[in-house]
Scaffold this motif. Structure first.
Motif, mmCIF file in Angstrom:
data_model
loop_
_atom_site.group_PDB
_atom_site.id
_atom_site.type_symbol
_atom_site.label_atom_id
_atom_site.label_comp_id
_atom_site.label_asym_id
_atom_site.label_seq_id
_atom_site.Cartn_x
_atom_site.Cartn_y
_atom_site.Cartn_z
ATOM 1 N N GLY A 69 4.337 -0.509 -16.304
ATOM 2 C CA GLY A 69 3.764 -1.772 -16.755
ATOM 3 C C GLY A 69 3.504 -2.777 -15.656
ATOM 4 N N LEU A 70 3.497 -2.328 -14.408
ATOM 5 C CA LEU A 70 3.262 -3.242 -13.288
ATOM 6 C C LEU A 70 1.903 -3.921 -13.442
ATOM 7 N N ASP A 71 1.910 -5.232 -13.439
ATOM 8 C CA ASP A 71 0.684 -5.998 -13.679
ATOM 9 C C ASP A 71 0.343 -6.831 -12.449
ATOM 10 N N VAL A 72 -0.310 -6.185 -11.482
ATOM 11 C CA VAL A 72 -0.799 -6.865 -10.282
ATOM 12 C C VAL A 72 -2.198 -6.346 -9.980
ATOM 13 N N ALA A 73 -2.904 -7.019 -9.106
ATOM 14 C CA ALA A 73 -4.240 -6.577 -8.719
ATOM 15 C C ALA A 73 -4.161 -5.215 -8.029
ATOM 16 N N ARG A 74 -5.139 -4.381 -8.301
ATOM 17 C CA ARG A 74 -5.191 -3.048 -7.684
ATOM 18 C C ARG A 74 -6.250 -3.039 -6.584
ATOM 19 N N VAL A 75 -5.908 -2.341 -5.486
ATOM 20 C CA VAL A 75 -6.774 -2.423 -4.298
ATOM 21 C C VAL A 75 -7.221 -1.056 -3.804
ATOM 22 N N GLY A 76 -7.267 -0.064 -4.708
ATOM 23 C CA GLY A 76 -7.725 1.260 -4.301
ATOM 24 C C GLY A 76 -6.571 2.165 -3.916
ATOM 25 N N GLY A 77 -6.893 3.222 -3.168
ATOM 26 C CA GLY A 77 -5.885 4.214 -2.827
ATOM 27 C C GLY A 77 -5.080 3.867 -1.598
ATOM 28 N N SER A 78 -4.043 4.672 -1.369
ATOM 29 C CA SER A 78 -3.210 4.464 -0.181
ATOM 30 C C SER A 78 -3.969 4.821 1.091
ATOM 31 N N ALA A 121 -8.899 -10.594 -0.040
ATOM 32 C CA ALA A 121 -9.201 -11.606 -1.056
ATOM 33 C C ALA A 121 -7.948 -12.105 -1.764
ATOM 34 N N LEU A 122 -6.889 -11.330 -1.718
ATOM 35 C CA LEU A 122 -5.626 -11.735 -2.350
ATOM 36 C C LEU A 122 -4.832 -12.699 -1.466
ATOM 37 N N ARG A 123 -5.322 -12.968 -0.271
ATOM 38 C CA ARG A 123 -4.698 -13.891 0.680
ATOM 39 C C ARG A 123 -3.212 -13.574 0.917
ATOM 40 N N PRO A 124 -2.921 -12.314 1.275
ATOM 41 C CA PRO A 124 -1.515 -11.947 1.438
ATOM 42 C C PRO A 124 -0.894 -12.556 2.697
ATOM 43 N N ASP A 125 0.372 -12.873 2.582
ATOM 44 C CA ASP A 125 1.153 -13.267 3.752
ATOM 45 C C ASP A 125 1.680 -12.043 4.474
ATOM 46 N N LEU A 126 1.707 -10.905 3.772
ATOM 47 C CA LEU A 126 2.198 -9.669 4.365
ATOM 48 C C LEU A 126 1.650 -8.481 3.584
ATOM 49 N N VAL A 127 1.226 -7.451 4.328
ATOM 50 C CA VAL A 127 0.800 -6.193 3.716
ATOM 51 C C VAL A 127 1.756 -5.102 4.180
ATOM 52 N N LEU A 128 2.265 -4.328 3.241
ATOM 53 C CA LEU A 128 3.217 -3.272 3.543
ATOM 54 C C LEU A 128 2.498 -1.932 3.655
ATOM 55 N N LEU A 129 2.756 -1.239 4.760
ATOM 56 C CA LEU A 129 2.158 0.069 4.992
ATOM 57 C C LEU A 129 3.231 1.030 5.486
ATOM 58 N N ASN A 130 2.866 2.311 5.554
ATOM 59 C CA ASN A 130 3.758 3.351 6.046
ATOM 60 C C ASN A 130 2.971 4.296 6.939
ATOM 61 N N VAL A 131 3.605 4.782 7.987
ATOM 62 C CA VAL A 131 2.924 5.640 8.956
ATOM 63 C C VAL A 131 2.327 6.879 8.293
ATOM 64 N N LEU A 161 0.830 -1.205 0.000
ATOM 65 C CA LEU A 161 0.000 0.000 0.000
ATOM 66 C C LEU A 161 0.862 1.251 0.000
ATOM 67 N N VAL A 162 2.141 1.093 -0.357
ATOM 68 C CA VAL A 162 3.112 2.197 -0.367
ATOM 69 C C VAL A 162 3.808 2.220 -1.728
ATOM 70 N N VAL A 168 1.551 -9.398 -5.222
ATOM 71 C CA VAL A 168 0.270 -9.787 -5.819
ATOM 72 C C VAL A 168 -0.733 -8.642 -5.856
ATOM 73 N N GLY A 169 -0.454 -7.543 -5.151
ATOM 74 C CA GLY A 169 -1.398 -6.435 -5.131
ATOM 75 C C GLY A 169 -0.722 -5.128 -4.775
ATOM 76 N N ALA A 170 -1.298 -4.015 -5.274
ATOM 77 C CA ALA A 170 -0.745 -2.684 -5.019
ATOM 78 C C ALA A 170 -1.872 -1.666 -5.148
ATOM 79 N N THR A 171 -1.599 -0.433 -4.755
ATOM 80 C CA THR A 171 -2.625 0.605 -4.838
ATOM 81 C C THR A 171 -2.759 1.128 -6.269
ATOM 82 N N ASP A 172 -3.810 1.879 -6.485
ATOM 83 C CA ASP A 172 -4.011 2.516 -7.786
ATOM 84 C C ASP A 172 -2.936 3.567 -8.062
ATOM 85 N N TRP A 173 -2.283 4.054 -6.999
ATOM 86 C CA TRP A 173 -1.263 5.102 -7.143
ATOM 87 C C TRP A 173 0.135 4.524 -7.328
#
Length: 241
Positions: A34-43, A53-63, A6-7, A23-28
């Motif tokens: 050319g990044l081809d992964v599922a989009r999950v909205g904004g940051s 739904a992407l069944r992540p083992d880890l989600v990356l965020l920033n304060v 998400l960063v 497997v997933g990233a934000t729209d931003w």
């Protein structure tokens, strides 16, 4: 490992270094091209149902990029999260190395080694100049102390007029900004898109350096080219009108 980022800067770092994990990233998340992964909205407002739904083992965020409420909601749903918070260049380089090793990178990537070399002895603005660094207008918001972007500028020879302010992102009025009598106004093109036609006019008679916001605020592969690029932009300020 399945990773959702998400960063934007971390998306670029992971995609270039351990691409099979992302497997997933934000729209931003615009890099790499050319990044081809599922989009999950904004940051700020990701679709957490799509993230889960992407069944992540880890989600990356920033304060600063993401909301605490989203991190807490993911944890409550049993989704592991990693929250980054670099406030210096050195801290960012360390966090990146640790993260990529955790994600399975067999060795430190070439871009991270290049970034370490680039920041070991970055080019300096000579002479150094006392500056105000707006990152938003309507209302005006500027860089204070204890920020990653502030450390980037400090290492390049910029003296931030608000470096000792108790708030990390003060909100002075334009009159208060002008009262600082800066020798330079630093105007990045993100998060607010300052341009030669939108920003310098607020600081009559003050040289204004138009900077790449990506290279000023992102901590990822762009760190390798940031010192030279930003130093060049700082050395070519413009005047309103």
């Amino acid at each position: 490992m399945r990773v959702v980022s998400l960063v934007p800067s971390l998306t670029e770092a992971v995609a270039l270094t351990v691409p099979g994990t992302l497997v997933g990233a934000t729209d931003w998340c615009s890099h790499p091209a050319g990044l081809d992964v599922a989009r999950v909205g904004g940051s700020k407002y990701p679709d957490l149902d799509r993230v889960r739904a992407l069944r992540p083992d880890l989600v990356l965020l920033n304060v600063e990029e993401n909301r605490r409420a989203d991190a807490e909601a993911l944890r409550a749903a049993g989704v592991p999260v990693r929250v980054t918070y670099p406030r210096t260049v050195a801290g960012a380089l360390t966090e990146l190395g640790d993260l990529l090793a955790e994600l399975g990178a067999p060795t430190e990537p070439a871009w991270l080694r290049a970034a370490r070399r680039a920041w070991a002895a970055p080019p300096l603005l000579t002479p150094s100049r006392r500056a105000v660094v707006p990152v938003w207008r309507r209302p005006w918001v500027v860089l204070g102390g204890d920020t990653f972007a502030g450390d980037v500028l400090r290492r390049l020879g910029v003296v931030n007029a608000y470096d000792e302010h108790p708030e990390r992102y003060p909100r002075p009025t334009l009159a208060e900004l002008r009262e600082q009598q800066p020798e330079l106004a630093v105007l990045p093109d993100e998060p607010y898109t300052f341009t030669a036609d939108d920003g310098p006019e607020a600081f009559p008679g003050v040289p204004c350096a138009l900077l790449s916001g990506r290279h000023l605020t992102w901590y990822g592969p762009s760190l390798a080219e940031a010192p030279a690029l930003l130093a060049d932009q700082l050395s070519r300020p413009v005047l309103a009108g």
